[in-house]
Motif scaffolding. Structure first.
Motif, PDB file in Angstrom:
ATOM      1  N   ASN A  29       1.859  -6.308 -53.957  1.00 32.17           N
ATOM      2  CA  ASN A  29       2.578  -5.081 -54.281  1.00 32.17           C
ATOM      3  C   ASN A  29       4.028  -5.378 -54.632  1.00 32.17           C
ATOM      4  N   GLU A  63       0.756  -6.645 -49.321  1.00 29.46           N
ATOM      5  CA  GLU A  63       2.200  -6.469 -49.448  1.00 29.46           C
ATOM      6  C   GLU A  63       2.803  -7.440 -50.463  1.00 29.46           C
ATOM      7  N   SER A  83       6.558   6.768 -55.237  1.00 31.02           N
ATOM      8  CA  SER A  83       6.778   5.327 -55.140  1.00 31.02           C
ATOM      9  C   SER A  83       7.670   4.843 -56.282  1.00 31.02           C
ATOM     10  N   LEU A 131      -4.272  -4.214 -53.273  1.00 31.82           N
ATOM     11  CA  LEU A 131      -2.926  -4.765 -53.174  1.00 31.82           C
ATOM     12  C   LEU A 131      -2.548  -5.024 -51.722  1.00 31.82           C
TER      13      LEU A 131
END
Length: 217
Positions: free
Chosen positions: A13, A10, A47, A8
């Motif tokens: 993600n 940015e 997260s 991933l």
């Protein structure tokens, strides 16, 4: 055949978060911002997608346990997902951090579903009712004691119940043989143990910093 996975960046993600119900929650966003004001310690936050995942897992649970509450992000997510009448027991040592959790449990309307016990988790857990069982257990606390907590809670998890450990990839350190600090070694050893443990069926998922899910057999 080559392993099937994707790294991933940015942008990707952000795409995952946008399609996980993880970015448009005002309460959780406020809680993250509040926690980030604490400085580097805010790195203990799970997260956003882990939080959403915990809410989904909690939808099958009536009685849940959390070891390591911090400022309440994961507990809020779990409590939101519990079945009607469900309850979450939280164990932590910090009055300072959990005071933020209490504030946001109240804001989120889940305070009546949560009981917080302050003190060393092993001692506190041993004082809980002997016959109490938990459909879902989330462990995100001091890493050297993860295995201690696992052995404590496993007898209190019914067949089909889940135990979930956070930070089980430990920022990638688990595969670096040159890193042998206490935390890394503890996580590495527990991953090995869970994989071989015939009392459970487990899977290590690359979600956030790694979630190891264990279903009691």
């Amino acid at each position: 055949m080559e392993a099937k996975y994707i790294s991933l960046d940015e942008k990707l993600n952000d795409y995952v978060l946008a399609h996980s119900g993880a970015t448009n929650d005002d309460l959780l966003n406020e809680l993250r911002a509040r926690t980030e004001q604490l400085g580097d310690i805010a790195g203990m936050l799970i997260s956003r997608e882990q939080g959403t995942f915990l809410t989904m897992l909690a939808m099958n649970a009536t009685n849940a346990l959390e070891i390591g509450t911090f400022t309440g992000y994961s507990s809020t997510c779990i409590a939101r997902g519990l079945k009607e009448g469900g309850h979450l027991t939280c164990l932590d040592v910090s009055e300072e951090w959990t005071s933020i959790a209490r504030e946001f449990w109240a804001k989120g309307g889940v305070a009546d579903r949560i009981t917080l016990h302050l003190g060393p988790a092993g001692e506190t857990f041993s004082s809980l009712p002997a016959g109490e069982t938990f459909d879902l257990v989330f462990i995100d606390a001091d890493k050297p004691n993860y295995d201690v907590y696992y052995e404590l809670v496993l007898p209190h998890v019914p067949v089909g119940g889940l135990i979930v450990f956070d930070n089980m990839l430990w920022h990638g350190k688990v595969t670096d043989e040159s890193i042998n600090d206490e935390d890394t070694v503890a996580i590495r050893q527990l991953n090995d143990k869970l994989t071989a443990d015939t009392r459970i069926f487990s899977v290590l998922l690359p979600v956030g910093d790694g979630l190891h899910l264990c279903r009691k057999l």
